[in-house]
Scaffold this motif. Structure first.
Motif, PDB file in Angstrom:
ATOM      1  N   ASP A  21       0.828  -1.204   0.000  1.00  0.00           N
ATOM      2  CA  ASP A  21       0.000   0.000   0.000  1.00  0.00           C
ATOM      3  C   ASP A  21       0.865   1.258   0.000  1.00  0.00           C
ATOM      4  OD1 ASP A  21      -2.268  -1.564   0.052  1.00  0.00           O
ATOM      5  OD2 ASP A  21      -2.476  -1.477   2.238  1.00  0.00           O
ATOM      6  N   LYS A  22       1.969   1.207   0.748  1.00  0.00           N
ATOM      7  CA  LYS A  22       2.871   2.358   0.804  1.00  0.00           C
ATOM      8  C   LYS A  22       3.545   2.585  -0.543  1.00  0.00           C
ATOM      9  CE  LYS A  22       3.708   1.807   5.754  1.00  0.00           C
ATOM     10  NZ  LYS A  22       4.658   1.396   6.811  1.00  0.00           N
ATOM     11  N   MET A  23       3.884   1.492  -1.226  1.00  0.00           N
ATOM     12  CA  MET A  23       4.484   1.630  -2.553  1.00  0.00           C
ATOM     13  C   MET A  23       3.458   2.126  -3.559  1.00  0.00           C
ATOM     14  SD  MET A  23       7.284  -1.426  -3.032  1.00  0.00           S
ATOM     15  CE  MET A  23       7.778  -0.680  -4.590  1.00  0.00           C
ATOM     16  N   ASN A  24       2.203   1.706  -3.389  1.00  0.00           N
ATOM     17  CA  ASN A  24       1.134   2.233  -4.252  1.00  0.00           C
ATOM     18  C   ASN A  24       1.004   3.737  -4.077  1.00  0.00           C
ATOM     19  OD1 ASN A  24       0.399  -0.233  -5.352  1.00  0.00           O
ATOM     20  ND2 ASN A  24      -1.158  -0.644  -3.819  1.00  0.00           N
ATOM     21  N   ALA A  25       1.062   4.186  -2.815  1.00  0.00           N
ATOM     22  CA  ALA A  25       0.969   5.619  -2.539  1.00  0.00           C
ATOM     23  C   ALA A  25       2.169   6.361  -3.116  1.00  0.00           C
ATOM     24  CB  ALA A  25       0.878   5.855  -1.034  1.00  0.00           C
ATOM     25  N   ALA A  26       3.360   5.744  -2.984  1.00  0.00           N
ATOM     26  CA  ALA A  26       4.562   6.368  -3.533  1.00  0.00           C
ATOM     27  C   ALA A  26       4.485   6.457  -5.049  1.00  0.00           C
ATOM     28  CB  ALA A  26       5.800   5.578  -3.112  1.00  0.00           C
ATOM     29  N   ALA A  27       3.961   5.395  -5.666  1.00  0.00           N
ATOM     30  CA  ALA A  27       3.815   5.391  -7.122  1.00  0.00           C
ATOM     31  C   ALA A  27       2.856   6.487  -7.576  1.00  0.00           C
ATOM     32  CB  ALA A  27       3.318   4.024  -7.597  1.00  0.00           C
ATOM     33  N   GLY A  28       1.761   6.640  -6.843  1.00  0.00           N
ATOM     34  CA  GLY A  28       0.813   7.707  -7.166  1.00  0.00           C
ATOM     35  C   GLY A  28       1.445   9.078  -6.999  1.00  0.00           C
ATOM     36  N   GLY A  29       2.279   9.229  -5.961  1.00  0.00           N
ATOM     37  CA  GLY A  29       2.977  10.497  -5.745  1.00  0.00           C
ATOM     38  C   GLY A  29       3.951  10.806  -6.861  1.00  0.00           C
ATOM     39  N   GLU A  65      -6.946   4.578 -13.295  1.00  0.00           N
ATOM     40  CA  GLU A  65      -5.948   4.988 -12.311  1.00  0.00           C
ATOM     41  C   GLU A  65      -5.479   3.801 -11.477  1.00  0.00           C
ATOM     42  OE1 GLU A  65      -5.490   8.093  -8.534  1.00  0.00           O
ATOM     43  OE2 GLU A  65      -7.219   8.223  -9.876  1.00  0.00           O
ATOM     44  N   GLU A  66      -6.409   2.892 -11.151  1.00  0.00           N
ATOM     45  CA  GLU A  66      -6.061   1.713 -10.363  1.00  0.00           C
ATOM     46  C   GLU A  66      -5.087   0.814 -11.122  1.00  0.00           C
ATOM     47  OE1 GLU A  66      -8.236  -2.130  -8.211  1.00  0.00           O
ATOM     48  OE2 GLU A  66      -9.436  -0.549  -9.146  1.00  0.00           O
ATOM     49  N   GLU A  67      -5.372   0.587 -12.401  1.00  0.00           N
ATOM     50  CA  GLU A  67      -4.484  -0.248 -13.211  1.00  0.00           C
ATOM     51  C   GLU A  67      -3.150   0.450 -13.424  1.00  0.00           C
ATOM     52  OE1 GLU A  67      -4.392  -2.585 -17.531  1.00  0.00           O
ATOM     53  OE2 GLU A  67      -6.137  -1.379 -16.958  1.00  0.00           O
ATOM     54  N   PHE A  68      -3.189   1.763 -13.576  1.00  0.00           N
ATOM     55  CA  PHE A  68      -1.960   2.538 -13.742  1.00  0.00           C
ATOM     56  C   PHE A  68      -1.036   2.327 -12.549  1.00  0.00           C
ATOM     57  CE2 PHE A  68       0.738   6.168 -13.108  1.00  0.00           C
ATOM     58  CZ  PHE A  68       1.123   6.561 -14.374  1.00  0.00           C
ATOM     59  N   THR A  69      -1.584   2.498 -11.342  1.00  0.00           N
ATOM     60  CA  THR A  69      -0.783   2.371 -10.126  1.00  0.00           C
ATOM     61  C   THR A  69      -0.257   0.950  -9.961  1.00  0.00           C
ATOM     62  OG1 THR A  69      -2.097   4.101  -9.051  1.00  0.00           O
ATOM     63  CG2 THR A  69      -0.784   2.678  -7.627  1.00  0.00           C
ATOM     64  N   ALA A  70      -1.106  -0.045 -10.228  1.00  0.00           N
ATOM     65  CA  ALA A  70      -0.690  -1.449 -10.107  1.00  0.00           C
ATOM     66  C   ALA A  70       0.450  -1.761 -11.076  1.00  0.00           C
ATOM     67  CB  ALA A  70      -1.881  -2.372 -10.376  1.00  0.00           C
ATOM     68  N   THR A  71       0.352  -1.252 -12.288  1.00  0.00           N
ATOM     69  CA  THR A  71       1.402  -1.493 -13.286  1.00  0.00           C
ATOM     70  C   THR A  71       2.689  -0.786 -12.896  1.00  0.00           C
ATOM     71  OG1 THR A  71      -0.302  -1.612 -15.007  1.00  0.00           O
ATOM     72  CG2 THR A  71       1.974  -1.349 -15.737  1.00  0.00           C
ATOM     73  N   LEU A  72       2.579   0.433 -12.379  1.00  0.00           N
ATOM     74  CA  LEU A  72       3.770   1.175 -11.971  1.00  0.00           C
ATOM     75  C   LEU A  72       4.483   0.477 -10.824  1.00  0.00           C
ATOM     76  CD1 LEU A  72       5.545   3.638 -12.354  1.00  0.00           C
ATOM     77  CD2 LEU A  72       3.996   4.939 -10.877  1.00  0.00           C
ATOM     78  N   VAL A  73       3.719  -0.045  -9.868  1.00  0.00           N
ATOM     79  CA  VAL A  73       4.328  -0.791  -8.760  1.00  0.00           C
ATOM     80  C   VAL A  73       5.042  -2.031  -9.287  1.00  0.00           C
ATOM     81  CG1 VAL A  73       3.839  -2.178  -6.699  1.00  0.00           C
ATOM     82  CG2 VAL A  73       2.761   0.054  -6.989  1.00  0.00           C
ATOM     83  N   THR A  74       4.455  -2.692 -10.281  1.00  0.00           N
ATOM     84  CA  THR A  74       5.076  -3.875 -10.873  1.00  0.00           C
ATOM     85  C   THR A  74       6.449  -3.553 -11.433  1.00  0.00           C
ATOM     86  OG1 THR A  74       2.941  -4.862 -11.440  1.00  0.00           O
ATOM     87  CG2 THR A  74       4.855  -5.636 -12.669  1.00  0.00           C
ATOM     88  N   ILE A  75       6.570  -2.447 -12.164  1.00  0.00           N
ATOM     89  CA  ILE A  75       7.867  -2.138 -12.769  1.00  0.00           C
ATOM     90  C   ILE A  75       8.851  -1.601 -11.733  1.00  0.00           C
ATOM     91  CG2 ILE A  75       6.844  -1.735 -15.036  1.00  0.00           C
ATOM     92  CD1 ILE A  75       7.287   1.248 -14.584  1.00  0.00           C
ATOM     93  N   ILE A  76       8.352  -0.944 -10.679  1.00  0.00           N
ATOM     94  CA  ILE A  76       9.252  -0.511  -9.615  1.00  0.00           C
ATOM     95  C   ILE A  76       9.921  -1.730  -8.978  1.00  0.00           C
ATOM     96  CG2 ILE A  76       9.369   0.517  -7.301  1.00  0.00           C
ATOM     97  CD1 ILE A  76       7.196   2.486  -8.199  1.00  0.00           C
ATOM     98  N   VAL A  77       9.112  -2.760  -8.696  1.00  0.00           N
ATOM     99  CA  VAL A  77       9.653  -3.997  -8.130  1.00  0.00           C
ATOM    100  C   VAL A  77      10.592  -4.671  -9.126  1.00  0.00           C
ATOM    101  CG1 VAL A  77       9.074  -6.313  -7.308  1.00  0.00           C
ATOM    102  CG2 VAL A  77       7.681  -4.354  -6.603  1.00  0.00           C
ATOM    103  N   LEU A  78      10.189  -4.705 -10.388  1.00  0.00           N
ATOM    104  CA  LEU A  78      10.994  -5.356 -11.421  1.00  0.00           C
ATOM    105  C   LEU A  78      12.349  -4.682 -11.563  1.00  0.00           C
ATOM    106  CD1 LEU A  78      11.096  -7.455 -13.754  1.00  0.00           C
ATOM    107  CD2 LEU A  78      10.162  -5.675 -15.235  1.00  0.00           C
TER     108      LEU A  78
END
Length: 243
Positions: A77-85, A103-116
């Motif tokens: 959840d914190k990474m989702n918030a960071a991604a949105g920020g 927006e939900e899919e955007f954030t989920a995809t961004l978190v995926t690539i941050i982890v990747l």
């Protein structure tokens, strides 16, 4: 000099910028199909790392406990918030005209690539090896995949993908600088179990990329911190009792 770290960060930054500007020139089918290939590559890299596992109980235990810790502290959840920020900051300077996802899919995809990009076993291990021995080939090889992955994801997410290069550079540089303290305290068995733990995260990330199952990959990151101590404890204290 952290040549491999710099190259890896530049590959994400450049790929993200090229993808953001060229995204409207690629068809939706092309982007979707090539993303499936990247997901397969991520799963393949994960599987190739998992087969190096030497102490399965220790690694599995680390993955489960680490993920439980991540879920308990709401790391995802914190990474989702960071991604949105990150997106809000970038959108003030660059408008993304290519994204047609929610927006939900955007954030989920961004978190995926941050982890990747930032938490893969290959990147973390490569940074440590680079700092300890000056061998940059692992990170350079990772950079090739990251370049094209960033390019394709930026076609949908926009310029924010290139910003992921900043936390990636900071994390990998810290590992590079701390390699002299970390690597001597490890053993080949601990390193292999560490790679295997990263492999599970890469495999889960691949499933997220092809949208088969949205594994909590961000919440799995603490496993990378505890897997080597678990491996060491298993070899030195548990195995002698079992044998």
């Amino acid at each position: 000099m952290p040549i491999g770290v710099i190259i890896n960060a530049l590959s994400v930054a450049v790929g993200g910028m090229v993808g953001a500007f060229a995204g409207n020139k690629l068809s939706a089918r092309f982007k979707e199909d090539i993303n499936m290939i990247f997901g397969a590559c991520s799963m393949g890299m994960g599987i190739s790392a998992i087969v190096l596992m030497e102490n399965m109980p220790a690694v599995i235990f680390a993955v489960i406990i680490g993920t439980a810790v991540g879920l308990a502290i709401h790391l995802g959840d914190k990474m989702n918030a960071a991604a949105g920020g990150m997106q809000k900051v970038v959108s003030k300077f660059v408008k993304n005209k290519n994204s047609k996802i929610s927006e939900e899919e955007f954030t989920a995809t961004l978190v995926t690539i941050i982890v990747l990009f930032c938490a893969s076993g290959t990147g973390i291990y490569g940074s440590i090896i680079s700092g300890m021995t000056g061998e940059h080939s692992i990170l350079i090889a990772k950079s090739i995949l990251d370049l094209f992955t960033a390019l394709i994801f930026a076609c949908t997410l926009g310029m924010v993908v290139s910003i992921v290069a900043i936390p990636q550079f900071v994390i990998f540089l810290l590992l590079f600088l701390c390699a002299g303290l970390i690597y001597p305290a490890t053993t080949p068995t601990m390193i292999n179990d560490f790679k295997a733990c990263g492999g599970f995260i890469m495999l889960a990330t691949g499933f997220r990329m092809i949208k088969v199952k949205m594994f909590p990959t961000a919440d799995m990151i603490p496993a990378m911190v505890i897997v080597m101590p678990f491996s060491w404890f298993w070899v030195n204290y548990v195995l002698p009792l079992v044998n």
